[in-house]
Design an enzyme around this catalytic site. Structure first.
Site, PDB file in Angstrom:
ATOM      1  N   SER A 161      37.831  39.840  41.175  1.00 55.99           N
ATOM      2  CA  SER A 161      37.697  39.642  39.735  1.00 55.99           C
ATOM      3  C   SER A 161      39.065  39.694  39.053  1.00 55.99           C
ATOM      4  CB  SER A 161      36.717  40.674  39.174  1.00 55.99           C
ATOM      5  OG  SER A 161      36.315  40.346  37.868  1.00 55.99           O
ATOM      6  N   ASP A 260      26.836  34.270  38.593  1.00 54.42           N
ATOM      7  CA  ASP A 260      28.035  34.828  37.993  1.00 54.42           C
ATOM      8  C   ASP A 260      28.598  33.786  37.042  1.00 54.42           C
ATOM      9  OD1 ASP A 260      30.490  35.940  37.391  1.00 54.42           O
ATOM     10  OD2 ASP A 260      31.244  35.929  39.454  1.00 54.42           O
ATOM     11  N   HIS A 290      28.055  38.967  39.921  1.00 58.37           N
ATOM     12  CA  HIS A 290      29.488  39.265  39.851  1.00 58.37           C
ATOM     13  C   HIS A 290      29.731  40.721  40.231  1.00 58.37           C
ATOM     14  CE1 HIS A 290      33.601  38.686  38.373  1.00 58.37           C
ATOM     15  NE2 HIS A 290      33.529  39.942  37.970  1.00 58.37           N
TER      16      HIS A 290
END
Length: 319
Positions: A161, A260, A290
């Site tokens: 991320s 996501d 996610h």
């Protein structure tokens, strides 16, 4: 694929919760988070991984790192510099996305893994400080390869991320300055563009049924960027590496979560890398949200994701 059934059975626990931060102040929300995070089976770290903490000097002060070394190995090891996610404002070395992921990759790849506790964009900290920290940790690892028992030709960098963003941003810098490049780049559900590319209609239909707190709506994504970079226009290319020159990047593996809002950023980045001749491979974590590396490998898709990265670390310089 539908949402993973184990996660689907718990997703209702997140309804009505405004955001992850509310778990710090609201006991009911904290209890809901805890129950939602329960995995199918108890989990224990691999027993054949030695773990120790250290500190790296950086331009903004000391940078804590945690080093994971597989026990019983001989010869030079491949290595990985790993960076957790958390929207640039959260996360630490103890979260599963850092601690469990690092231990598992050290075990599965028989590799040395260095997890970085970079400075978060809180209390006035903004770009470029987090990237500076990651770059400093990278330079330290590359410079100390011999002393750490690492094969200097097989040192990767990666993250999840926001941490994936910082890993890719570090590579943007290294390419621009002629620095020592990693042998490969490993990115989990990376945030690499602003605004994020649009979801497909099929994925959007599922995302629309999920609680708002696990979504990345445009305004929330913009606030995240403003907090990190201080602005959303005239951005330096390394702030969102999907807008940077990518020729010269190392072989790259990109893991995306099926459900996501940020998934299209990873997929577009793979297309961009391929367009300039970079060897790239992607894997879809089916049924996952996610941040799925914040769970444990007792979920089969998490284990498959870890194997996807471990395989690259065991290999040479191919994707």
């Amino acid at each position: 694929m539908p949402l993973d059934p184990h996660i689907a059975a718990r997703i209702h626990l997140l309804e009505g919760i405004p955001g992850w931060d509310s778990g710090r102040t609201n006991p009911e929300h904290a209890a809901a988070f805890t129950e939602f995070a329960i995995d199918p089976e108890p989990y224990e770290l691999p027993v054949n991984v030695e773990i120790g903490d250290d500190v790296v000097a950086g331009p903004h002060g000391p940078i804590p790192v945690r080093i994971y070394r597989p026990s019983g190995t001989t010869g030079l090891l491949p290595a990985l510099l790993w960076n957790h996610g958390g929207g640039f404002v959260g996360g630490d070395l103890d979260m599963n996305e850092s601690h469990v992921t690092s231990a598992e990759l050290a075990h599965r790849a028989r590799a040395l893994v260095v997890a970085v506790d970079y400075r978060l964009a809180n209390d006035g900290v903004q770009y470029p400080v987090p990237v500076d920290d990651v770059e400093a940790a990278w330079l330290w690892l590359a410079a100390h390869a011999d002393g750490l028992g690492v094969d200097a030709r097989r040192i990767a960098i990666g993250g999840a991320s926001a941490g994936a963003n910082l890993a890719a941003a570090t590579v943007v810098r290294l390419v621009a300055t002629g620095g020592i490049l990693p042998s490969r780049l490993l990115l989990a559900y990376p945030a690499l563009h602003f605004p994020f590319p649009a979801l497909s209609d099929e994925v959007q239909a599922v995302m629309a049924t999920l609680p708002d707190m696990i979504r990345f709506h445009p305004e929330g994504s913009r606030r995240m960027l403003l907090n990190y970079a201080g602005r959303s226009v005239d951005l330096p290319p390394e702030v969102m590496p999907g807008h940077a020159p990518l020729a010269g990047f190392p072989a790259t593996r990109i893991l995306v979560s099926e459900y996501d809002d940020i998934r299209p950023s990873g997929e577009l980045f793979a297309e961009q890398l391929a367009e300039v001749g970079v060897l790239v491979e992607t894997q879809l974590a089916t049924g996952m949200l996610h941040g799925h590396l914040n769970r444990t490998p007792t979920l089969p898709e998490v284990s498959r994701s870890l194997d996807f990265f471990a395989e690259a670390l065991r290999a040479g310089t191919t994707a």
